[in-house]
Design a protein around this motif. Structure first.
Motif, PDB file in Angstrom:
ATOM      1  N   LEU A 182     -11.995 -14.449 -52.348  1.00  0.00           N
ATOM      2  CA  LEU A 182     -11.961 -15.411 -53.497  1.00  0.00           C
ATOM      3  C   LEU A 182     -10.752 -16.226 -53.392  1.00  0.00           C
ATOM      4  N   ILE A 183      -9.705 -15.531 -52.617  1.00  0.00           N
ATOM      5  CA  ILE A 183      -8.372 -16.147 -52.447  1.00  0.00           C
ATOM      6  C   ILE A 183      -8.025 -15.961 -51.241  1.00  0.00           C
ATOM      7  N   ALA A 184      -7.106 -16.814 -50.945  1.00  0.00           N
ATOM      8  CA  ALA A 184      -6.418 -16.524 -49.374  1.00  0.00           C
ATOM      9  C   ALA A 184      -4.961 -16.451 -49.389  1.00  0.00           C
ATOM     10  N   SER A 185      -4.259 -15.793 -48.148  1.00  0.00           N
ATOM     11  CA  SER A 185      -2.827 -16.028 -48.259  1.00  0.00           C
ATOM     12  C   SER A 185      -2.607 -16.351 -46.967  1.00  0.00           C
ATOM     13  N   GLU A 186      -1.155 -16.499 -46.788  1.00  0.00           N
ATOM     14  CA  GLU A 186      -0.626 -16.587 -45.435  1.00  0.00           C
ATOM     15  C   GLU A 186       0.296 -15.483 -45.176  1.00  0.00           C
ATOM     16  N   ARG A 187       0.649 -15.075 -43.818  1.00  0.00           N
ATOM     17  CA  ARG A 187       1.873 -13.952 -44.106  1.00  0.00           C
ATOM     18  C   ARG A 187       3.048 -14.354 -43.523  1.00  0.00           C
ATOM     19  N   THR A 188       4.104 -13.535 -43.783  1.00  0.00           N
ATOM     20  CA  THR A 188       5.490 -13.840 -43.230  1.00  0.00           C
ATOM     21  C   THR A 188       5.465 -13.160 -41.971  1.00  0.00           C
ATOM     22  N   VAL A 189       6.505 -13.316 -41.154  1.00  0.00           N
ATOM     23  CA  VAL A 189       6.621 -12.413 -39.893  1.00  0.00           C
ATOM     24  C   VAL A 189       6.605 -11.113 -40.226  1.00  0.00           C
ATOM     25  N   GLY A 190       7.204 -10.528 -41.456  1.00  0.00           N
ATOM     26  CA  GLY A 190       7.078  -9.211 -41.776  1.00  0.00           C
ATOM     27  C   GLY A 190       5.704  -8.590 -42.592  1.00  0.00           C
ATOM     28  N   ASN A 191       4.686  -9.528 -42.235  1.00  0.00           N
ATOM     29  CA  ASN A 191       3.395  -9.362 -42.788  1.00  0.00           C
ATOM     30  C   ASN A 191       3.121  -9.194 -44.387  1.00  0.00           C
ATOM     31  N   GLN A 192       4.129 -10.097 -45.024  1.00  0.00           N
ATOM     32  CA  GLN A 192       3.865  -9.966 -46.536  1.00  0.00           C
ATOM     33  C   GLN A 192       3.090 -11.283 -46.819  1.00  0.00           C
ATOM     34  N   ARG A 193       2.246 -11.176 -47.884  1.00  0.00           N
ATOM     35  CA  ARG A 193       1.674 -12.165 -48.302  1.00  0.00           C
ATOM     36  C   ARG A 193       2.390 -13.411 -48.865  1.00  0.00           C
ATOM     37  N   LYS A 194       1.984 -14.658 -48.313  1.00  0.00           N
ATOM     38  CA  LYS A 194       2.905 -15.999 -49.149  1.00  0.00           C
ATOM     39  C   LYS A 194       1.593 -16.714 -49.405  1.00  0.00           C
ATOM     40  N   TYR A 195       1.685 -17.112 -50.999  1.00  0.00           N
ATOM     41  CA  TYR A 195       0.564 -18.000 -51.517  1.00  0.00           C
ATOM     42  C   TYR A 195       0.976 -19.297 -51.877  1.00  0.00           C
ATOM     43  N   ALA A 196       0.108 -20.130 -51.530  1.00  0.00           N
ATOM     44  CA  ALA A 196       0.464 -21.555 -52.088  1.00  0.00           C
ATOM     45  C   ALA A 196       0.379 -21.550 -53.227  1.00  0.00           C
ATOM     46  N   ARG A 197       0.936 -22.483 -53.919  1.00  0.00           N
ATOM     47  CA  ARG A 197       1.077 -22.775 -55.467  1.00  0.00           C
ATOM     48  C   ARG A 197      -0.516 -22.800 -55.952  1.00  0.00           C
ATOM     49  N   ALA A 198      -1.218 -23.564 -55.181  1.00  0.00           N
ATOM     50  CA  ALA A 198      -2.730 -23.884 -55.492  1.00  0.00           C
ATOM     51  C   ALA A 198      -3.594 -22.738 -56.004  1.00  0.00           C
ATOM     52  N   VAL A 199      -2.857 -21.276 -55.472  1.00  0.00           N
ATOM     53  CA  VAL A 199      -3.703 -20.209 -55.716  1.00  0.00           C
ATOM     54  C   VAL A 199      -3.857 -20.007 -57.288  1.00  0.00           C
ATOM     55  N   LEU A 200      -2.796 -20.553 -57.880  1.00  0.00           N
ATOM     56  CA  LEU A 200      -2.861 -20.258 -59.260  1.00  0.00           C
ATOM     57  C   LEU A 200      -3.736 -20.866 -59.968  1.00  0.00           C
ATOM     58  N   ARG A 201      -4.119 -22.100 -59.701  1.00  0.00           N
ATOM     59  CA  ARG A 201      -5.348 -22.785 -60.147  1.00  0.00           C
ATOM     60  C   ARG A 201      -6.507 -22.117 -59.872  1.00  0.00           C
ATOM     61  N   ARG A 202      -6.395 -21.712 -58.762  1.00  0.00           N
ATOM     62  CA  ARG A 202      -7.781 -21.084 -58.346  1.00  0.00           C
ATOM     63  C   ARG A 202      -7.998 -19.582 -59.042  1.00  0.00           C
ATOM     64  N   LEU A 203      -7.086 -18.994 -59.443  1.00  0.00           N
ATOM     65  CA  LEU A 203      -6.987 -17.843 -60.182  1.00  0.00           C
ATOM     66  C   LEU A 203      -7.511 -18.299 -61.728  1.00  0.00           C
ATOM     67  N   ALA A 204      -6.841 -19.529 -62.113  1.00  0.00           N
ATOM     68  CA  ALA A 204      -7.457 -19.628 -63.412  1.00  0.00           C
ATOM     69  C   ALA A 204      -8.790 -20.076 -63.362  1.00  0.00           C
ATOM     70  N   PHE A 205      -9.403 -20.579 -62.534  1.00  0.00           N
ATOM     71  CA  PHE A 205     -10.721 -20.999 -62.220  1.00  0.00           C
ATOM     72  C   PHE A 205     -11.524 -19.731 -62.208  1.00  0.00           C
ATOM     73  N   ILE A 206     -11.191 -18.590 -61.547  1.00  0.00           N
ATOM     74  CA  ILE A 206     -11.891 -17.289 -61.335  1.00  0.00           C
ATOM     75  C   ILE A 206     -11.878 -16.556 -62.842  1.00  0.00           C
ATOM     76  N   ARG A 207     -10.812 -16.708 -63.407  1.00  0.00           N
ATOM     77  CA  ARG A 207     -10.596 -15.700 -64.479  1.00  0.00           C
ATOM     78  C   ARG A 207     -11.517 -16.494 -65.631  1.00  0.00           C
ATOM     79  N   THR A 208     -11.422 -17.872 -65.702  1.00  0.00           N
ATOM     80  CA  THR A 208     -12.261 -18.561 -66.607  1.00  0.00           C
ATOM     81  C   THR A 208     -13.903 -18.304 -66.392  1.00  0.00           C
ATOM     82  N   ALA A 209     -14.097 -18.439 -64.976  1.00  0.00           N
ATOM     83  CA  ALA A 209     -15.678 -18.151 -64.691  1.00  0.00           C
ATOM     84  C   ALA A 209     -16.026 -16.675 -65.181  1.00  0.00           C
ATOM     85  N   GLN A 210     -15.158 -15.765 -64.900  1.00  0.00           N
ATOM     86  CA  GLN A 210     -15.379 -14.482 -65.325  1.00  0.00           C
ATOM     87  C   GLN A 210     -15.669 -14.299 -66.760  1.00  0.00           C
TER      88      GLN A 210
END
Lengths: 154, 154
Positions: free
Chosen positions: B32-60
DNA sequence: GTGCAACCTCGACTCCACTGGAGGTCAAGA
DNA sequence: TCTTGACCTCCAGTGGAGTCGAGGTTGCAC
């Protein structure tokens, strides 16, 4: 020991009520219905169980959990099958529950409609995102449990 | 490697969206969402993910399953975050869904109300017991799945 | 007295949307 | 450099409402 004419086997009950026999055993285990046993340990149900099952399935459609339904049924003295008066009392409670759910859904729909033009979906500003919506009941996770402990999206 | 100003950690996203980090990983696993990773394998999200999450929660809250939401999101070319036009199109679909659910609930309530006086609850005659009610969505079992395959009480 | 469907129990499995813990790594400030 | 907290993966567990299968009994008709 002749079969009493008004006692039903689990198969009879399943066929007549449309409730699978597996579910009937499950309901019994959960204390929602009861049965007597034959000498050979097979379940025998009084016809009244059909009415009780109708009651249970209807309550489920109103959105109540089996536990809530069991509690409602247990308010009847000695696990009686509901009479007209009991039914009237309980169904009034259900109606209020339904009314509340309908209200919540209508609010959600109205917000949705209001948002269609704006395309905002911003967490901060869009009031679709506000958390005061009782409809958390249909939200994420185990719906009925969460309804009271969580407020939907924060 | 300096932190890009518009990339968010999973903690940031969790705080800002109100969605627990466990759920964020779960949504990612479910596509449902995607992330990039840092060199150390930690997730990095684009800000757009917030909108996507809002979308997801509303749909739920409208009552859609994560799978349905994922499908809806995947109708957007190349997994785009919804634009105003997309949002408008999808939310119209949701509104119809909500309308249908509200209708079904109202029908159920009206039947319930009509039955309060009669106390019948008979499987054969009481039309509360009829199976044509879409509200099976709130019925027994896994609510959303069953809605399409089962008709409620038979 | 035999055949067979219907019944019994018990335990394991399903689905959905997550949560929690164990055990280990990364990043940033003092 | 050290410490601390945020992060990682993997796996197991939760809860509601059941379903399924194995292995064994019952009941009824012929």
């Amino acid at each position: 020991m002749p079969k009493l004419p008004d006692m039903l086997t689990i198969g009879d009950v399943a066929r007549r009520s449309g409730v699978p026999h597996t579910a009937l055993r499950f309901y019994e285990e959960r204390g929602l219905i009861a049965s007597e046993r034959t000498v050979g340990n097979q379940r025998k149900y009084a016809r009244a169980v059909l009415r009780r099952l109708a009651f249970i399935r209807t309550a489920q459609r109103v959105g109540l959990s089996l536990e809530e339904i069991r509690d409602a049924l247990s308010t009847l003295p000695e696990g009686r099958t509901p009479t007209k008066a009991d039914w009237s009392r309980l169904s009034n409670v259900w109606r209020r529950e339904l009314d509340a759910r309908i209200d919540a859904m209508q609010r959600l729909r109205d917000r949705l409609t209001a948002c269609i033009g704006c395309g905002c979906l911003s967490l901060k500003s869009c009031h679709l995102m506000n958390k005061d919506d009782v409809l958390a009941a249909m939200g994420p996770g185990a719906p009925r449990l969460r309804a009271s402990t969580e407020g939907g999206i924060v």
